[in-house]
Design a protein around this motif. Structure first.
Motif, PDB file in Angstrom:
ATOM      1  N   ARG A   1     -25.354   1.760  -0.669  1.00 37.64           N
ATOM      2  CA  ARG A   1     -24.890   1.681  -2.052  1.00 37.64           C
ATOM      3  C   ARG A   1     -25.437   0.403  -2.685  1.00 37.64           C
ATOM      4  O   ARG A   1     -25.213  -0.696  -2.199  1.00 37.64           O
ATOM      5  CB  ARG A   1     -23.365   1.687  -2.111  1.00 37.64           C
ATOM      6  CG  ARG A   1     -22.804   1.467  -3.493  1.00 37.64           C
ATOM      7  CD  ARG A   1     -21.357   1.893  -3.640  1.00 37.64           C
ATOM      8  NE  ARG A   1     -20.524   1.522  -2.517  1.00 37.64           N
ATOM      9  CZ  ARG A   1     -19.242   1.874  -2.406  1.00 37.64           C
ATOM     10  NH1 ARG A   1     -18.684   2.614  -3.334  1.00 37.64           N
ATOM     11  NH2 ARG A   1     -18.533   1.500  -1.365  1.00 37.64           N
ATOM     12  N   PHE A   2     -26.134   0.562  -3.819  1.00 34.40           N
ATOM     13  CA  PHE A   2     -26.706  -0.575  -4.532  1.00 34.40           C
ATOM     14  C   PHE A   2     -26.032  -0.822  -5.880  1.00 34.40           C
ATOM     15  O   PHE A   2     -26.223  -1.892  -6.463  1.00 34.40           O
ATOM     16  CB  PHE A   2     -28.207  -0.377  -4.733  1.00 34.40           C
ATOM     17  CG  PHE A   2     -29.004  -0.598  -3.478  1.00 34.40           C
ATOM     18  CD1 PHE A   2     -29.512  -1.854  -3.156  1.00 34.40           C
ATOM     19  CD2 PHE A   2     -29.245   0.450  -2.596  1.00 34.40           C
ATOM     20  CE1 PHE A   2     -30.234  -2.067  -2.001  1.00 34.40           C
ATOM     21  CE2 PHE A   2     -29.979   0.248  -1.430  1.00 34.40           C
ATOM     22  CZ  PHE A   2     -30.471  -1.016  -1.131  1.00 34.40           C
ATOM     23  N   ALA A   3     -25.300   0.142  -6.408  1.00 32.16           N
ATOM     24  CA  ALA A   3     -24.552  -0.051  -7.650  1.00 32.16           C
ATOM     25  C   ALA A   3     -23.376   0.910  -7.661  1.00 32.16           C
ATOM     26  O   ALA A   3     -23.458   2.014  -7.132  1.00 32.16           O
ATOM     27  CB  ALA A   3     -25.439   0.170  -8.872  1.00 32.16           C
ATOM     28  N   LEU A   4     -22.284   0.475  -8.281  1.00 36.31           N
ATOM     29  CA  LEU A   4     -21.051   1.238  -8.315  1.00 36.31           C
ATOM     30  C   LEU A   4     -21.040   2.235  -9.472  1.00 36.31           C
ATOM     31  O   LEU A   4     -21.755   2.059 -10.459  1.00 36.31           O
ATOM     32  CB  LEU A   4     -19.853   0.302  -8.466  1.00 36.31           C
ATOM     33  CG  LEU A   4     -19.329  -0.418  -7.226  1.00 36.31           C
ATOM     34  CD1 LEU A   4     -20.367  -1.333  -6.614  1.00 36.31           C
ATOM     35  CD2 LEU A   4     -18.073  -1.217  -7.573  1.00 36.31           C
ATOM     36  N   VAL A   5     -20.204   3.265  -9.350  1.00 36.61           N
ATOM     37  CA  VAL A   5     -19.897   4.127 -10.499  1.00 36.61           C
ATOM     38  C   VAL A   5     -19.292   3.249 -11.593  1.00 36.61           C
ATOM     39  O   VAL A   5     -19.711   3.254 -12.744  1.00 36.61           O
ATOM     40  CB  VAL A   5     -18.906   5.237 -10.114  1.00 36.61           C
ATOM     41  CG1 VAL A   5     -18.467   6.026 -11.342  1.00 36.61           C
ATOM     42  CG2 VAL A   5     -19.497   6.164  -9.065  1.00 36.61           C
ATOM     43  N   ASN A   6     -18.270   2.523 -11.215  1.00 43.55           N
ATOM     44  CA  ASN A   6     -17.637   1.464 -11.994  1.00 43.55           C
ATOM     45  C   ASN A   6     -16.709   0.733 -11.041  1.00 43.55           C
ATOM     46  O   ASN A   6     -16.562   1.123  -9.875  1.00 43.55           O
ATOM     47  CB  ASN A   6     -16.893   1.998 -13.226  1.00 43.55           C
ATOM     48  CG  ASN A   6     -15.890   3.078 -12.883  1.00 43.55           C
ATOM     49  OD1 ASN A   6     -15.219   3.037 -11.858  1.00 43.55           O
ATOM     50  ND2 ASN A   6     -15.745   4.066 -13.759  1.00 43.55           N
ATOM     51  N   GLN A   7     -16.087  -0.327 -11.493  1.00 46.73           N
ATOM     52  CA  GLN A   7     -15.265  -1.106 -10.578  1.00 46.73           C
ATOM     53  C   GLN A   7     -13.995  -0.390 -10.184  1.00 46.73           C
ATOM     54  O   GLN A   7     -13.374  -0.735  -9.175  1.00 46.73           O
ATOM     55  CB  GLN A   7     -14.966  -2.479 -11.181  1.00 46.73           C
ATOM     56  CG  GLN A   7     -16.196  -3.364 -11.281  1.00 46.73           C
ATOM     57  CD  GLN A   7     -15.886  -4.822 -11.565  1.00 46.73           C
ATOM     58  OE1 GLN A   7     -14.738  -5.256 -11.483  1.00 46.73           O
ATOM     59  NE2 GLN A   7     -16.899  -5.578 -11.900  1.00 46.73           N
ATOM     60  N   ALA A   8     -13.564   0.601 -10.957  1.00 44.84           N
ATOM     61  CA  ALA A   8     -12.365   1.342 -10.625  1.00 44.84           C
ATOM     62  C   ALA A   8     -12.601   2.364  -9.518  1.00 44.84           C
ATOM     63  O   ALA A   8     -11.818   2.482  -8.579  1.00 44.84           O
ATOM     64  CB  ALA A   8     -11.813   2.038 -11.868  1.00 44.84           C
ATOM     65  N   MET A   9     -13.691   3.119  -9.619  1.00 45.19           N
ATOM     66  CA  MET A   9     -13.956   4.198  -8.665  1.00 45.19           C
ATOM     67  C   MET A   9     -14.823   3.764  -7.486  1.00 45.19           C
ATOM     68  O   MET A   9     -14.932   4.479  -6.504  1.00 45.19           O
ATOM     69  CB  MET A   9     -14.641   5.367  -9.380  1.00 45.19           C
ATOM     70  CG  MET A   9     -13.801   6.015 -10.435  1.00 45.19           C
ATOM     71  SD  MET A   9     -14.633   7.451 -11.165  1.00 45.19           S
ATOM     72  CE  MET A   9     -13.687   7.638 -12.673  1.00 45.19           C
ATOM     73  N   GLY A  10     -15.451   2.609  -7.584  1.00 45.45           N
ATOM     74  CA  GLY A  10     -16.277   2.137  -6.487  1.00 45.45           C
ATOM     75  C   GLY A  10     -17.678   2.707  -6.498  1.00 45.45           C
ATOM     76  O   GLY A  10     -18.074   3.470  -7.346  1.00 45.45           O
TER      77      GLY A  10
ATOM     78  N   LEU B   1     -24.550   1.728 -18.927  1.00 45.31           N
ATOM     79  CA  LEU B   1     -24.180   1.313 -17.580  1.00 45.31           C
ATOM     80  C   LEU B   1     -25.053   2.035 -16.562  1.00 45.31           C
ATOM     81  O   LEU B   1     -25.229   3.256 -16.650  1.00 45.31           O
ATOM     82  CB  LEU B   1     -22.703   1.605 -17.309  1.00 45.31           C
ATOM     83  CG  LEU B   1     -22.139   1.110 -15.977  1.00 45.31           C
ATOM     84  CD1 LEU B   1     -20.694   0.645 -16.153  1.00 45.31           C
ATOM     85  CD2 LEU B   1     -22.201   2.181 -14.894  1.00 45.31           C
ATOM     86  N   ILE B   2     -25.603   1.293 -15.617  1.00 44.38           N
ATOM     87  CA  ILE B   2     -26.352   1.866 -14.508  1.00 44.38           C
ATOM     88  C   ILE B   2     -25.432   1.944 -13.299  1.00 44.38           C
ATOM     89  O   ILE B   2     -24.827   0.954 -12.895  1.00 44.38           O
ATOM     90  CB  ILE B   2     -27.597   1.023 -14.169  1.00 44.38           C
ATOM     91  CG1 ILE B   2     -28.626   1.126 -15.294  1.00 44.38           C
ATOM     92  CG2 ILE B   2     -28.226   1.469 -12.857  1.00 44.38           C
ATOM     93  CD1 ILE B   2     -29.844   0.256 -15.083  1.00 44.38           C
ATOM     94  N   GLY B   3     -25.324   3.135 -12.727  1.00 47.31           N
ATOM     95  CA  GLY B   3     -24.515   3.318 -11.543  1.00 47.31           C
ATOM     96  C   GLY B   3     -23.876   4.697 -11.527  1.00 47.31           C
ATOM     97  O   GLY B   3     -23.591   5.252 -12.606  1.00 47.31           O
ATOM     98  N   PRO B   4     -23.706   5.264 -10.349  1.00 53.25           N
ATOM     99  CA  PRO B   4     -24.030   4.654  -9.066  1.00 53.25           C
ATOM    100  C   PRO B   4     -25.532   4.706  -8.764  1.00 53.25           C
ATOM    101  O   PRO B   4     -26.264   5.503  -9.337  1.00 53.25           O
ATOM    102  CB  PRO B   4     -23.247   5.514  -8.075  1.00 53.25           C
ATOM    103  CG  PRO B   4     -23.225   6.878  -8.717  1.00 53.25           C
ATOM    104  CD  PRO B   4     -23.090   6.595 -10.201  1.00 53.25           C
ATOM    105  N   VAL B   5     -25.937   3.840  -7.850  1.00 56.21           N
ATOM    106  CA  VAL B   5     -27.285   3.864  -7.287  1.00 56.21           C
ATOM    107  C   VAL B   5     -27.143   3.847  -5.776  1.00 56.21           C
ATOM    108  O   VAL B   5     -26.446   2.994  -5.212  1.00 56.21           O
ATOM    109  CB  VAL B   5     -28.128   2.658  -7.741  1.00 56.21           C
ATOM    110  CG1 VAL B   5     -29.492   2.664  -7.031  1.00 56.21           C
ATOM    111  CG2 VAL B   5     -28.313   2.654  -9.252  1.00 56.21           C
TER     112      VAL B   5
END
Length: 282
Positions: free
Chosen positions: A273-282, A203-207
């Protein structure tokens, strides 16, 4: 016949195995390690019937005024019994006084709307097996390098500019779980990107970056490191990266609705912000 006993309690780190089985039952690819990461940084509740976890919901606090809710799951054979409603009510009570954010599936959006959540954005999930990719093209005044633990203040500064939230604890945990690179212009940080194991692959993120060019170079560099592997990235719709990702072999596979209950955090910039940590944490 006596009714089954429903038990609600706070989550603990040792719930990772039970949560992984629950998420697998609804088709989520989360590994035990992914749940350990989520549980170690957040709080929440599990619901059990006769010692079997049938529901879970977590929240993560960012400073005293904001939090995100996520990983709200009800076992397939227990859906429609009010378990999701009970979890939401407990999560909202536990986070009273905070602005709340979450990413909703189309199925979950009506439930969250009943609790005062309003749609404010969209997250787009791109994933696939990355093909051969040329190296990033850097300007004469740009360099990229691996980030180290000593770079945490720089990462936190860029992330705060991009999100408006204090997420140093999340970034510190990510530094121990994966690979992160920084891009610099004239010796000044212009963005960062994280890559880590998650779910079916990587998984890529955050960016976070100052502009599209820096973000694309960061993502390209991270993808080049996992050439031929399964990779996922979740991007805010407003970034406009969807076409760029799809053209390079990461098609759009799903979308989620970003919802907020209260005033969403104001991101001061100049980083975005270009990518999230994940959908839960944003």
């Amino acid at each position: 016949m006596q009714p089954l006993q429903l038990t609600l309690r706070p989550t603990v780190l040792s719930d990772a195995d039970s949560c992984q089985k629950l998420s697998a039952a609804v088709g989520w690819p989360h590994r035990r390690e992914d749940w350990e990461f989520a549980l170690s940084l957040g709080q929440g509740f599990t619901l059990s019937i006769e010692d079997k976890v049938v529901g879970v919901g977590l929240w993560w606090g960012f400073g005293p005024s904001h939090a995100t809710l996520g990983t709200i799951i009800v076992a397939p054979d227990q859906q429609g019994q009010g378990i999701g409603k009970l979890l939401m009510e407990r999560l909202i009570a536990a986070t009273e006084g905070r602005t709340l954010g979450l990413v909703a599936t189309p199925q979950g959006e009506p439930l969250y709307a009943r609790y005062g959540f309003i749609a404010i954005d969209e997250v787009r999930q791109h994933q696939g097996d990355w093909p051969e990719l040329a190296a990033p093209v850097l300007a004469a005044n740009e360099v990229m390098r691996p980030a180290a633990a000593s770079d945490l203040p720089l990462l936190a500064q860029l992330d705060g500019e991009a999100t408006g939230l204090p997420r140093t604890a999340v970034l510190e945990a990510l530094l121990t779980r994966g690979h992160v690179i920084l891009i610099e212009r004239n010796g000044t940080p212009a963005g960062f990107g994280f890559l880590r194991r998650h779910g079916r692959g990587w998984l890529i993120g955050p960016v976070a970056a100052l502009d599209d060019a820096a973000a694309c170079n960061l993502i390209a560099a991270l993808l080049a490191a996992r050439r031929g592997d399964f990779v996922r990235i979740d991007v805010p719709a407003r970034t406009g990266l969807g076409a760029w990702l799809s053209e390079r072999g990461l098609p759009l596979v799903a979308s989620g609705v970003v919802m907020a209950r209260g005033a969403a955090p104001a991101a001061p910039g100049p980083a975005h912000r270009f990518a999230l940590v994940n959908q839960a944490m944003g």
